[in-house]
Structures are given as C-alpha cells and as structure tokens.
Design a protein around this motif. Structure first.
Motif, PDB file in Angstrom:
ATOM      1  N   ASP A 153       0.824  -1.205   0.000  1.00 33.65           N
ATOM      2  CA  ASP A 153       0.000   0.000   0.000  1.00 33.65           C
ATOM      3  C   ASP A 153       0.865   1.264   0.000  1.00 33.65           C
ATOM      4  O   ASP A 153       0.553   2.234  -0.680  1.00 33.65           O
ATOM      5  N   TYR A 154       1.955   1.252   0.757  1.00 28.84           N
ATOM      6  CA  TYR A 154       2.856   2.405   0.790  1.00 28.84           C
ATOM      7  C   TYR A 154       3.411   2.681  -0.611  1.00 28.84           C
ATOM      8  O   TYR A 154       3.403   3.818  -1.087  1.00 28.84           O
ATOM      9  N   ARG A 194      -0.641  -3.392 -10.032  1.00 29.19           N
ATOM     10  CA  ARG A 194      -1.592  -2.624  -9.235  1.00 29.19           C
ATOM     11  C   ARG A 194      -2.882  -3.423  -9.095  1.00 29.19           C
ATOM     12  O   ARG A 194      -3.614  -3.548 -10.049  1.00 29.19           O
ATOM     13  N   ARG A 237      -9.287  -0.652   8.964  1.00 27.36           N
ATOM     14  CA  ARG A 237      -9.114   0.657   8.330  1.00 27.36           C
ATOM     15  C   ARG A 237     -10.372   1.501   8.485  1.00 27.36           C
ATOM     16  O   ARG A 237     -10.300   2.694   8.761  1.00 27.36           O
ATOM     17  N   PHE A 277      -8.940   4.895   0.826  1.00 20.93           N
ATOM     18  CA  PHE A 277      -9.037   3.449   0.643  1.00 20.93           C
ATOM     19  C   PHE A 277     -10.465   3.125   0.239  1.00 20.93           C
ATOM     20  O   PHE A 277     -11.413   3.605   0.857  1.00 20.93           O
ATOM     21  N   LEU A 336       0.887   4.141  -2.990  1.00 22.96           N
ATOM     22  CA  LEU A 336       0.599   5.547  -2.750  1.00 22.96           C
ATOM     23  C   LEU A 336       1.774   6.474  -3.058  1.00 22.96           C
ATOM     24  O   LEU A 336       1.596   7.542  -3.635  1.00 22.96           O
ATOM     25  N   TYR A 337       2.970   6.083  -2.655  1.00 21.06           N
ATOM     26  CA  TYR A 337       4.115   6.990  -2.735  1.00 21.06           C
ATOM     27  C   TYR A 337       5.069   6.694  -3.879  1.00 21.06           C
ATOM     28  O   TYR A 337       6.007   7.450  -4.111  1.00 21.06           O
ATOM     29  N   GLN A 379      -9.104   6.520 -10.854  1.00 18.75           N
ATOM     30  CA  GLN A 379      -7.718   6.773 -10.464  1.00 18.75           C
ATOM     31  C   GLN A 379      -6.938   7.446 -11.588  1.00 18.75           C
ATOM     32  O   GLN A 379      -6.180   8.383 -11.349  1.00 18.75           O
ATOM     33  N   GLU A 385      -2.421  14.305 -10.460  1.00 21.23           N
ATOM     34  CA  GLU A 385      -1.707  14.490  -9.197  1.00 21.23           C
ATOM     35  C   GLU A 385      -0.757  15.679  -9.221  1.00 21.23           C
ATOM     36  O   GLU A 385      -0.207  16.049  -8.189  1.00 21.23           O
ATOM     37  N   ARG A 426      -3.953  16.354  -1.400  1.00 22.08           N
ATOM     38  CA  ARG A 426      -4.722  15.111  -1.325  1.00 22.08           C
ATOM     39  C   ARG A 426      -4.234  14.286  -0.145  1.00 22.08           C
ATOM     40  O   ARG A 426      -3.109  14.429   0.291  1.00 22.08           O
ATOM     41  N   THR A 427      -5.101  13.415   0.325  1.00 23.02           N
ATOM     42  CA  THR A 427      -4.728  12.453   1.355  1.00 23.02           C
ATOM     43  C   THR A 427      -5.047  11.057   0.818  1.00 23.02           C
ATOM     44  O   THR A 427      -5.933  10.913  -0.023  1.00 23.02           O
ATOM     45  N   PRO A 428      -4.319  10.038   1.253  1.00 16.12           N
ATOM     46  CA  PRO A 428      -4.625   8.695   0.770  1.00 16.12           C
ATOM     47  C   PRO A 428      -6.059   8.292   1.143  1.00 16.12           C
ATOM     48  O   PRO A 428      -6.522   8.578   2.245  1.00 16.12           O
TER      49      PRO A 428
END
Length: 182
Positions: free
Chosen positions: A20-21, A77, A110, A172, A24-25, A157, A162, A168-170
């Motif tokens: 997940d990290y 992904r 979560r 789910f 996102l990053y 998505q 971006e 923005r914040t992640p």
C-alpha cells in the motif's frame, strides 16, 4: 486466477502495508519505507523480497549506481480473486480462505480507524462514502459486477491529475459482493 503464492504474499499484514505504501508513494528507498512504517530495515527488506518473488514489487536501479541501498516499486496494481478459485486444491483453498479473512480484518480495521479519526482536522474535510445495494445475480453476473467496479475505480484513479497542485490524502476503497438473505 491468481497464483496462491501471490495471494498469500500480499495478505501478510506488514507486506500489505509495504504494498500500500508503494502504491501511494511510488518508487521508494527501503530505509524510507522502514521509517514510514516504523519497522526495521532488515524486516522491510525481507518482506520486499517475499513480495518480489510473488511478482508484486520489483527492484529499481539506483540512478547514481550506489548499490548500498535498494529502491523498490510496485510491479502490479491490484488483485482480483475469490477463495472459490482454489477449490481444486484443499491446501490452496485453506490458504486462500485465510488470506481472505486477513484481508477482511484489514479492511474493517481501516474503516474503524477512519471513524476514530473523524474529528481530526487533517481529515475533517473528507466525508467517507457509504455505498451499498441488493439485487439478484448469477455467479457470472457477480463476477461481471466485480470486473466493472474494478474498471470504474481504475478509470477514476487515472482521471486524477496528481500534479495539479491540490492537496490530497490517501483514500481506501473496498467493496464486497456476495449472496445474502433479506
């Protein structure tokens, strides 16, 4: 159908957080991932290699040629699978059901963390969505629904720019569709 090694690799709690990290990053150095996930570099490196064997992540060469640290990125992904896919192998079916349970626990945890943070100014502007529906479907129609939802999410998505300067914040998103009774 996903190979069972892929399913079991990504549904380990720390490996899922690593995955997940990186989703996102993006491409990240192993020490940065370890710091972000409050874990030891050796542990993160071990789990990255497990994810690499399953084809979930891949190493990225360091641009400067410095081989003292490793860089990683997501190789694929998203996954779509069902525990029923493994009915022909009792051992794989058992692993798939446990991975499914682990995934559901993670999803619920979560959601519960979100509800605990609702008063936090950092996320106060976000209103979590709640989408649900009940209908009649054949097994094939249910698989079609899953594929359509995945396409819709991926389309959404890819529509996000971006680089537009917005903060923005992640987020789910998860959905489950299954036979039910009123």
């Amino acid at each position: 159908m996903e190979d069972i090694s892929v399913i079991t690799a990504v549904h380990h709690p720390l490996r899922r957080r690593i995955y997940d990290y990186l989703l996102l990053y993006g491409t990240s150095q192993v020490t940065v991932v370890a710091r972000a996930l409050d874990s030891q570099v050796g542990s993160i490196s071990h789990h990255l290699r497990m994810l690499e064997r399953a084809g979930i992540v891949e190493r990225v060469p360091e641009a400067s040629g410095d081989r003292r640290t490793s860089w990683w990125k997501v190789a694929r992904r998203g996954l779509t699978w069902s525990a029923d896919d493994y009915a022909d192998s009792p051992a794989d079916a058992l692993l798939a059901r446990e991975a499914q349970r682990q995934g559901i626990r993670m999803q619920i945890e979560r959601l519960q963390r979100w509800h605990r943070r609702r008063g936090d100014p950092a996320v106060a502007a976000y209103d979590a969505s709640n989408t649900e529906s009940t209908a009649w479907a054949t097994p094939e129609e249910l698989r079609d629904l899953s594929a359509r939802v995945l396409r819709a999410v991926r389309g959404w998505q890819s529509s996000i720019d971006e680089d537009d300067g917005q903060e923005r914040t992640p987020v789910f998103f998860f959905a489950h569709a299954f036979p039910t009774e009123p």
